[in-house]
Write a protein that holds these residues in place. Structure first.
Motif, mmCIF file in Angstrom:
data_model
loop_
_atom_site.group_PDB
_atom_site.id
_atom_site.type_symbol
_atom_site.label_atom_id
_atom_site.label_comp_id
_atom_site.label_asym_id
_atom_site.label_seq_id
_atom_site.Cartn_x
_atom_site.Cartn_y
_atom_site.Cartn_z
ATOM 1 N N ALA A 166 0.624 -1.394 -0.005
ATOM 2 C CA ALA A 166 0.319 0.384 -0.261
ATOM 3 C C ALA A 166 1.095 1.319 -0.569
ATOM 4 O O ALA A 166 0.343 2.129 -1.255
ATOM 5 N N ALA A 167 1.968 1.397 1.026
ATOM 6 C CA ALA A 167 3.352 2.246 1.014
ATOM 7 C C ALA A 167 3.272 2.080 -0.582
ATOM 8 O O ALA A 167 3.395 3.649 -1.452
ATOM 9 N N LYS A 168 3.995 1.221 -0.817
ATOM 10 C CA LYS A 168 4.738 1.582 -2.191
ATOM 11 C C LYS A 168 3.774 2.542 -3.550
ATOM 12 O O LYS A 168 4.200 2.873 -4.243
ATOM 13 N N GLU A 169 2.225 1.896 -3.412
ATOM 14 C CA GLU A 169 1.800 2.505 -4.417
ATOM 15 C C GLU A 169 1.369 3.925 -4.185
ATOM 16 O O GLU A 169 1.350 4.743 -4.848
ATOM 17 N N ARG A 170 1.256 4.721 -3.021
ATOM 18 C CA ARG A 170 1.521 5.788 -2.849
ATOM 19 C C ARG A 170 2.604 7.018 -2.481
ATOM 20 O O ARG A 170 2.123 8.035 -3.968
ATOM 21 N N ILE A 171 3.744 5.934 -2.337
ATOM 22 C CA ILE A 171 4.320 7.092 -2.251
ATOM 23 C C ILE A 171 4.954 7.055 -4.229
ATOM 24 O O ILE A 171 4.854 8.339 -4.504
ATOM 25 N N PHE A 172 5.180 5.872 -4.441
ATOM 26 C CA PHE A 172 5.824 6.091 -5.983
ATOM 27 C C PHE A 172 4.436 6.810 -7.611
ATOM 28 O O PHE A 172 5.040 6.633 -8.102
ATOM 29 N N SER A 173 3.521 6.855 -6.731
ATOM 30 C CA SER A 173 2.718 7.634 -7.161
ATOM 31 C C SER A 173 2.637 8.733 -7.493
ATOM 32 O O SER A 173 2.225 9.407 -8.513
ATOM 33 N N MET A 174 3.321 9.616 -6.262
ATOM 34 C CA MET A 174 3.447 10.533 -6.889
ATOM 35 C C MET A 174 4.462 10.859 -8.026
ATOM 36 O O MET A 174 4.364 12.314 -8.461
ATOM 37 N N LEU A 175 5.789 10.326 -8.343
ATOM 38 C CA LEU A 175 5.783 10.841 -9.343
ATOM 39 C C LEU A 175 5.726 10.472 -10.521
ATOM 40 O O LEU A 175 4.445 9.660 -10.765
#
Lengths: 196, 196
Positions: free
Chosen positions: A98-107
């Motif tokens: 879940a964290a991976k999806e949220r954080i890398f989606s900022m890019l």
């Protein structure tokens, strides 16, 4: 300046600053405070470069360094899971996804794909680069703990068998560094820093 | 295991752990504590990779990342010199030269030469890689300070002219990122976070 791509990149750059607030269970040398994920990643990346001659296979060192630098970014949301905490290890994957999806989606999309793939490659631990990066992930806290007379192991009641099991990944990345690891474990058992 | 080369490398790896205790004048985002050199270097190295498309010239990104990671190692001995501290800036070079000799001499000769050359290349700021790395050295604290409403500038009574002078190095590494820098400075002057 209304370049959306650059704005996304700068927002991500600011977001990852939070990794400096994620503290690990490893203490700094000199019986110091606990270290945080950003410091750990910095240390791993330099060690990866410094010790690259000992990797079992040829590695793309830029890729290894970047992998080391970003491998804990998801912990901004999911927190650090101690390597010897069996209970929290069970839920680690779901929390980190879940964290991976949220954080890398900022890019921007291309960089989201690139960073996600690099993160997943590290987790899968099958390529030469990821196996060697995992060796760093294990060796870095080991040399700190060794310098501190095994303080972190004592605090958590960890045994040599558990440390050895975790360090098996070091062997897959570097037989030469696994020899060092094995020597350090044996020395700490002899010094009663680490129970058998 | 009596491999002198490996022992030297591991001793160096342990020594640089001390960089985590060298604190800077920049505060973490969210009005946090001051950051340390290791965290700063980690942040710079990731930003260098993330933003490499904006470098004025083609760069060897592995070299830039390593340069970012090690550029403050000498501060283990010499301490951090605040970018706007004119008095301490005068003695900075001599203090850092002594530190460089002591710390890099822990390495095997070939790696001592390599790390020293890389450190000097950063300081000289003439190659494409070092100019771009300097842009990161300036941009990284700028985005934190901007996120904190200029708190560090206010604390030290720094003016926009002084910030602009320092950020000239950003321009040599990246015109595109200098535009961002310039915009951030203007916005902070307008918000009274930074006196003219």
């Amino acid at each position: 300046m209304t370049d959306e791509r650059l704005e996304q990149q700068l927002a991500f750059a600011l977001e990852i600053d939070k990794e400096k607030n994620v503290f690990r269970q490893t203490s700094l040398s000199g019986h110091g405070r606990k270290e945080n994920d950003a410091e750990h990643a910095w240390h791993m990346a330099i060690m990866a470069y410094l010790l690259r001659e000992y990797a079992n296979e040829d590695v793309d060192i830029a890729k290894v360094m970047l992998m080391c630098l970003i491998h804990d970014i998801v912990e901004i949301d999911s927190g650090d899971t101690y390597a010897y905490d069996e209970e929290n290890l069970k839920t680690q994957k779901a929390r980190e996804d879940a964290a991976k999806e949220r954080i890398f989606s900022m890019l921007p999309d291309d960089q989201k794909a690139e960073f996600t793939a690099l993160f997943d490659e590290f987790e899968d631990c099958r390529t030469a680069e990821s196996k060697y990066a995992h060796a760093m992930d294990n060796l870095q806290p080991l040399i700190l703990n060794n310098a501190n007379d095994g303080g972190d192991w004592k605090e958590h009641g960890v045994t040599s068998a558990v440390v050895r099991r975790r360090q098996e990944k070091t062997r897959r990345g570097s037989e030469a560094l696994y020899e060092v690891t094995d020597r350090i474990i044996r020395e700490n058992v002899a010094k009663k820093n680490l129970p058998e």
